[in-house]
Design an enzyme around this catalytic site. Structure first.
Site, PDB file in Angstrom:
ATOM      1  N   ARG A 225      -2.706   1.040  -6.180  1.00 39.26           N
ATOM      2  CA  ARG A 225      -2.169   1.454  -4.891  1.00 39.26           C
ATOM      3  C   ARG A 225      -1.730   2.914  -5.003  1.00 39.26           C
ATOM      4  O   ARG A 225      -1.111   3.312  -6.007  1.00 39.26           O
ATOM      5  CB  ARG A 225      -0.956   0.604  -4.488  1.00 39.26           C
ATOM      6  N   GLU A 254      -3.323   6.286   3.154  1.00 44.11           N
ATOM      7  CA  GLU A 254      -4.749   6.112   3.486  1.00 44.11           C
ATOM      8  C   GLU A 254      -4.953   6.037   4.986  1.00 44.11           C
ATOM      9  O   GLU A 254      -4.131   5.439   5.678  1.00 44.11           O
ATOM     10  CB  GLU A 254      -5.256   4.832   2.809  1.00 44.11           C
ATOM     11  N   HIS A 272     -11.000   3.664  -1.296  1.00 40.67           N
ATOM     12  CA  HIS A 272     -10.433   2.327  -1.559  1.00 40.67           C
ATOM     13  C   HIS A 272     -11.546   1.257  -1.555  1.00 40.67           C
ATOM     14  O   HIS A 272     -11.526   0.333  -0.741  1.00 40.67           O
ATOM     15  CB  HIS A 272      -9.349   1.982  -0.522  1.00 40.67           C
TER      16      HIS A 272
END
Ligand code: DGY
Length: 307
Positions: A225, A254, A272
């Site tokens: 993360r 993000e 991601h």
């Protein structure tokens, strides 16, 4: 049963959900905001949500009178206020295990790309800048014999270690219950790869000080993360600090990436995609559907998140 789906799923899974109850799925490509969820979620019994969906205390409180299940299509749960869910009797399920191999594979891809300058070299060729082969052209770090520091030795951390051993890397780790102290891991790893969950205790675990304390010439990889690393200081750690290269699949906000990273050849950036294989993403969504089906059938919920 009323089922909320924050964004569309593959057709076969939508069909299964429709067989389990009345499905609401707002027609939009972007993730819902907190305001969207406050508006749309109340009145539903189950919600199929994604890591982009802010399942905050306020959202859970608003939905609590009817909501019994938040079925997350991800293993990480940092977008869900789990304490609030427990307080309101909302069960949370997630997708552990199925994405381990895909994420570990992508971690190795990122590690090789960062260590061997794969993306930078590709851009170099496409830009027409390759005019001669030379001994020192695009030299990078060799994995064999390098020390890999695994921060967080859960399923994915272990799967990465297993793959890295095959590349001849020496493995060391830090986790909640075993391994060497974090400071030592940071100071002595040639490649530091992050695999810890995001919690209040791990937020900015790799802060400016930790970045500057990394081994000279080392490489940082993050497929866990974004907020585990203080993104603001990565460029500085590359420019004037110890880092040789960085590979990131996750970011603090993000899909925004800190501008200082965007034009650097020594940073590999991915959107991601750790778990993004056709099979794994379908299996993840299917696990969320299984949880909803179990709720509808009055059966014990599979894939419950640990409390
Ligand atoms: C997860 O599952 O938490 C990943 O970040 C997305 O696959």
């Amino acid at each position: 049963m009323r089922i909320y789906v924050s964004r569309g799923l593959p057709a076969d899974l939508m069909t299964r959900l429709r067989a389990a109850g009345n499905v609401t799925c707002p027609d939009r490509a972007a993730p819902p905001t907190e305001a969207d969820l406050l508006n749309e979620l109340p009145g539903h019994d189950a919600a199929v949500v994604q890591l982009t969906d802010p399942m905050s205390a306020a959202v859970l409180e608003a939905a609590a009178p009817t909501l019994r299940l938040a079925a997350q299509i991800a293993v990480g749960l940092d977008n869900i206020d789990e304490l609030a869910a427990a307080r309101h009797g909302v069960a949370v399920t997630h997708t552990p295990g199925v994405l381990t191999d895909a994420t570990a594979d992508l971690t190795m891809a990122l590690m090789l790309a960062a260590c061997r300058r794969v993306v930078e070299a590709d851009r170099f060729v496409r830009a027409g800048r390759w005019d001669v082969w030379s001994l020192d052209l695009m030299t990078g770090m060799e994995l064999r014999g390098a020390t890999l520091g695994i921060l967080g030795r859960g399923r994915i951390g272990r799967a990465v270690a297993h793959r890295a051993e095959a590349f001849g890397m020496r493995i060391q780790h830090t986790s909640r219950t075993s391994g060497i102290p974090l400071q030592e891991l940071i100071r002595t790893s040639d490649v530091l790869s992050i695999h810890a969950p995001l919690t209040t205790g791990t937020w900015h675990l790799i802060d400016q000080r930790a970045l500057m304390a990394m081994k000279p010439g080392s490489v940082l990889i993050n497929t866990a993360r974004g907020p585990l690393v203080d993104e603001l200081y990565i460029a500085e750690a590359l420019e004037t600090g110890p880092l040789r290269a960085v590979g990131l699949d996750v970011f603090e906000e993000e899909p925004r990436v800190h501008p200082s990273l965007l034009n650097r050849g020594d940073v590999v950036l991915l959107p991601h995609i750790g778990s993004a294989t056709d099979r794994t993403r379908h299996r993840m969504a299917s696990m969320a559907v299984e949880a909803v089906e179990a709720l509808a059938a009055g059966e014990p919920l599979p894939h419950r998140a640990p409390r």
